[in-house]
Design a protein around this motif. Structure first.
Motif, PDB file in Angstrom:
ATOM      1  N   VAL A 337       0.848  -1.199   0.000  1.00  0.00           N
ATOM      2  CA  VAL A 337       0.000   0.000   0.000  1.00  0.00           C
ATOM      3  C   VAL A 337       0.880   1.244   0.000  1.00  0.00           C
ATOM      4  CG1 VAL A 337      -1.604   1.326   1.441  1.00  0.00           C
ATOM      5  CG2 VAL A 337      -1.954  -1.118   1.126  1.00  0.00           C
ATOM      6  N   LEU A 351      -6.384  -3.066   3.803  1.00  0.00           N
ATOM      7  CA  LEU A 351      -6.054  -2.606   2.449  1.00  0.00           C
ATOM      8  C   LEU A 351      -4.910  -3.468   1.940  1.00  0.00           C
ATOM      9  CD1 LEU A 351      -5.969   1.277   3.004  1.00  0.00           C
ATOM     10  CD2 LEU A 351      -7.898  -0.107   2.225  1.00  0.00           C
ATOM     11  N   TYR A 359      -1.841  -0.588  -3.813  1.00  0.00           N
ATOM     12  CA  TYR A 359      -3.065   0.163  -3.505  1.00  0.00           C
ATOM     13  C   TYR A 359      -2.657   1.551  -3.019  1.00  0.00           C
ATOM     14  CZ  TYR A 359      -7.779   0.986  -1.654  1.00  0.00           C
ATOM     15  OH  TYR A 359      -9.019   1.487  -1.429  1.00  0.00           O
TER      16      TYR A 359
END
Length: 367
Positions: A337, A351, A359
């Motif tokens: 992420v 996430l 991401y």
């Protein structure tokens, strides 16, 4: 007299880093825990003793202005010379210049007032530790009109596809400039050229309705300039996509690469006085880079945390880049992420991205 004038030309640098360039130009994107991409080229110029540097910008430069300030961290807050942030002048109705030529034409005073006889031109997408004084000495020794700084890479990566490639004859004389995907000799967007020749070529391009100095003067080379190639062999990263940003950032967790970039000549950035990172009893940090002001109560592995990041207990972060003043709530899970500045994740959020497609959350997002 100092021989060199610095030009950091951001005109043709596109906002290629998706959410990271929604609110800033690429040169202002954070990198390596506490820096911005522009810090590396600015520091190279500072380390070469360049005392007059023009930063040519066109769009999304508010964040860049805030970061650069008066140039003090790079010893550029001076009465004579210093750092000049120069957007194009839109107020001359007779001006026919285009592209980056518009910057050079509308800021001729910057070049005429600078005492240097040679222009060192660079961008911010190639992160290097190039010794610009050594490049200058090489340029003088060859008698070339232009010297390009090149890096021969061992492995061609996706970010190299968009880079300009340079071929030379084995003696440092450039014989071709192109964008062939399979050629390993990368142009780092750094060149050196005599100031008066530079300004004459700017005017010639304007007279012919051209708009891109490197392409129309150096690559096409209509005047038959003698072009030399300087072989640079230090740290090099091309940041022109989210994938290249993510991979090159996490590669700095490799001690050898980190030392290539930060050992010896210093890299300067905007100064912020903060306490060291604080690790709570519940913290478990492995193989990561944490900046000042972080407070960690959870697990962090193979990640980079910028200044002031807070990680609550029970949170797990792996293979991620967390920028300034983000808050990761209790029990949150993040893997592959990138969080831009001031993102806040409440407890229990998960996430997960992919290493080839991390991401991303834009600045100030709250989830």
């Amino acid at each position: 007299m100092k021989p060199l004038i610095g030009v950091i030309n951001l005109d043709h640098e596109l906002e290629e880093l998706k959410e990271l360039t929604y609110f800033r130009c690429g040169a202002a994107v954070p990198y390596a825990g506490r820096y911005r991409l522009i810090d590396f080229v600015l520091s190279n110029m500072m380390n070469a003793g360049i005392e007059s540097i023009g930063v040519f910008v066109r769009r999304k430069y508010r964040s860049l202005l805030d970061h650069l300030g008066d140039g003090k961290p790079w010893d550029l807050d001076r009465k004579h010379g210093g750092m000049f942030i120069l957007p194009p002048d839109w107020n001359d109705p007779t001006d026919t210049s285009q592209g980056d030529l518009q910057h050079f034409h509308n800021n001729l005073d910057f070049f005429h007032r600078g005492s240097g006889e040679y222009v060192v031109h660079a961008g911010s997408r190639h992160v290097t530790k190039a010794d610009l004084q050594d490049v200058y000495r090489y340029h003088k020794s060859t008698g070339a009109d232009v010297t390009l700084v090149c890096k021969k890479v061992d492995q061609l990566l996706p970010e190299h596809n968009a880079c300009v490639k340079v071929e030379h004859d084995g003696y440092g004389n450039v014989v071709d400039i192109h964008q062939s995907a399979d050629h390993p000799n990368i142009y780092t967007e750094i060149f050196i050229m005599e100031k008066e020749l530079f300004l004459r070529q700017v005017q010639r391009c304007i007279d012919h309705g051209e708009s891109h100095f490197f392409r129309d003067v150096i690559q096409k080379n209509p005047d038959g300039l003698k072009i030399a190639a300087y072989a640079y062999d230090g740290y090099h990263a091309v940041i022109n996509s989210i994938e290249s940003y993510y991979r090159n950032s996490l590669d700095l967790l490799n001690t050898g690469l980190y030392e290539q970039l930060f050992k010896e000549e210093p890299i300067q950035t905007k100064i912020k006085y903060e306490a060291p990172a604080k690790y709570l009893d519940t913290a478990d940090v492995k193989h990561s880079l944490l900046a000042n002001g972080c407070i960690v109560g959870g697990e962090v592995e193979d990640s980079i945390l910028f200044r002031g990041v807070q990680v609550a207990k029970g949170a797990k972060i792996k293979g991620s880049i967390i920028m300034q003043k983000c808050y990761i709530g209790e029990g949150a899970v993040l893997e592959n992420v990138i969080l831009d500045k001031d993102v806040k994740l409440t407890g229990g959020q998960t996430l997960i991205g992919d290493p080839s497609n991390p991401y991303i959350l834009a600045k100030s997002t709250i989830i």
